[in-house]
Design a protein around this motif. Structure first.
Motif, mmCIF file in Angstrom:
data_model
loop_
_atom_site.group_PDB
_atom_site.id
_atom_site.type_symbol
_atom_site.label_atom_id
_atom_site.label_comp_id
_atom_site.label_asym_id
_atom_site.label_seq_id
_atom_site.Cartn_x
_atom_site.Cartn_y
_atom_site.Cartn_z
ATOM 1 N N LEU A 83 35.466 59.629 20.245
ATOM 2 C CA LEU A 83 34.119 60.199 20.141
ATOM 3 C C LEU A 83 33.758 60.967 21.407
ATOM 4 C CD1 LEU A 83 31.567 60.424 18.396
ATOM 5 C CD2 LEU A 83 30.752 58.318 19.473
ATOM 6 N N GLU A 84 34.051 60.375 22.569
ATOM 7 C CA GLU A 84 33.808 61.081 23.837
ATOM 8 C C GLU A 84 34.607 62.383 23.892
ATOM 9 O OE1 GLU A 84 32.738 58.435 27.643
ATOM 10 O OE2 GLU A 84 34.744 58.053 26.845
ATOM 11 N N GLY A 85 35.867 62.321 23.501
ATOM 12 C CA GLY A 85 36.713 63.510 23.487
ATOM 13 C C GLY A 85 36.193 64.575 22.537
ATOM 14 N N TYR A 86 35.678 64.127 21.407
ATOM 15 C CA TYR A 86 35.125 65.040 20.408
ATOM 16 C C TYR A 86 33.983 65.861 21.004
ATOM 17 C CZ TYR A 86 33.353 66.478 15.793
ATOM 18 O OH TYR A 86 32.939 67.195 14.698
ATOM 19 N N SER A 92 36.665 70.683 19.149
ATOM 20 C CA SER A 92 37.902 71.426 18.870
ATOM 21 C C SER A 92 39.058 70.454 18.654
ATOM 22 C CB SER A 92 38.233 72.350 20.042
ATOM 23 O OG SER A 92 39.588 72.754 19.993
ATOM 24 N N PRO A 93 39.583 70.373 17.420
ATOM 25 C CA PRO A 93 40.683 69.433 17.151
ATOM 26 C C PRO A 93 41.885 69.633 18.069
ATOM 27 C CG PRO A 93 39.815 70.300 15.097
ATOM 28 C CD PRO A 93 39.160 71.076 16.199
ATOM 29 N N LYS A 98 45.131 67.422 22.392
ATOM 30 C CA LYS A 98 45.819 67.665 23.658
ATOM 31 C C LYS A 98 45.290 66.718 24.746
ATOM 32 C CE LYS A 98 47.250 71.570 26.490
ATOM 33 N NZ LYS A 98 47.111 73.016 26.715
ATOM 34 N N ALA A 99 43.973 66.559 24.823
ATOM 35 C CA ALA A 99 43.357 65.701 25.843
ATOM 36 C C ALA A 99 43.700 64.229 25.644
ATOM 37 C CB ALA A 99 41.848 65.889 25.846
ATOM 38 N N THR A 106 46.020 61.562 13.284
ATOM 39 C CA THR A 106 45.379 60.421 13.954
ATOM 40 C C THR A 106 43.931 60.764 14.278
ATOM 41 O OG1 THR A 106 47.497 59.778 14.907
ATOM 42 C CG2 THR A 106 45.521 58.870 15.948
ATOM 43 N N LEU A 107 43.718 61.962 14.794
ATOM 44 C CA LEU A 107 42.361 62.402 15.118
ATOM 45 C C LEU A 107 41.478 62.381 13.880
ATOM 46 C CD1 LEU A 107 40.205 63.660 16.966
ATOM 47 C CD2 LEU A 107 41.126 65.896 16.316
ATOM 48 N N TYR A 108 41.942 62.987 12.795
ATOM 49 C CA TYR A 108 41.118 63.059 11.583
ATOM 50 C C TYR A 108 40.834 61.673 11.014
ATOM 51 C CZ TYR A 108 41.882 68.080 11.824
ATOM 52 O OH TYR A 108 41.911 69.390 12.226
ATOM 53 N N SER A 109 41.804 60.793 11.102
ATOM 54 C CA SER A 109 41.610 59.421 10.646
ATOM 55 C C SER A 109 40.521 58.732 11.464
ATOM 56 C CB SER A 109 42.934 58.659 10.754
ATOM 57 O OG SER A 109 42.743 57.298 10.483
#
Length: 152
Positions: A83-86, A92-93, A98-99, A106-109
């Motif tokens: 969530l913080e990364g989002y 930006s996916p 990358k971060a 995994t991100l979308y899940s």
């Protein structure tokens, strides 16, 4: 030396800023000093008497961040970091993956799980704003400037 008279309004503003910072310092568990510039978004949550009104901030925290933190505690997850990364990566996916060194699946899940937990649409601009503000509140809790440990 040359003396310069300071305008009354500047003195008044400086005094009010100092009182706001002092109010936060008093709320700190160890009464740690706080400077006005450190208040960030909190500058906008003071009432007319100079006391910080934490109710709207804590409500945002409970609604937009606390469920994710609780889920991670119970399941050893990485949803809060996601969530913080989002927010940090401006949704930006590619940048988030990358971060966080994760695959897009995994991100979308994780984002789907966060959306379910919060009952929110993570594409909605109002939701993004509220999450951003709630994350600022969470960072103030983590820094010890606000009381955390809320139970829903």
């Amino acid at each position: 030396g040359i003396s310069r008279e300071v305008p009354t309004e500047e003195v008044r503003q400086g005094y009010l800023q100092a009182m706001k910072a002092l109010s936060i310092s008093r709320n700190h568990p160890r009464h740690q000093p706080c400077f006005y510039d450190d208040l960030g978004i909190l500058q906008y949550f003071f009432d007319n008497s100079g006391q910080v009104d934490l109710m709207p901030l804590m409500a945002l925290y409970r609604e937009y961040v606390f469920p994710v933190i609780q889920y991670d505690k119970q399941h050893g997850g990485e949803l809060f970091t996601t969530l913080e990364g989002y927010i940090t990566c401006r949704c930006s996916p590619t940048a988030i993956c990358k971060a966080l060194y994760i695959h897009k699946n995994t991100l979308y899940s994780r984002l789907n799980k966060i959306a379910q937990l919060l009952h929110k649409n993570l594409s909605d601009s109002e939701t993004i704003f509220n999450i951003s503000l709630a994350l600022k509140v969470e960072s103030l809790i983590r820094a010890g400037m606000l009381e955390g440990g809320l139970e829903i």
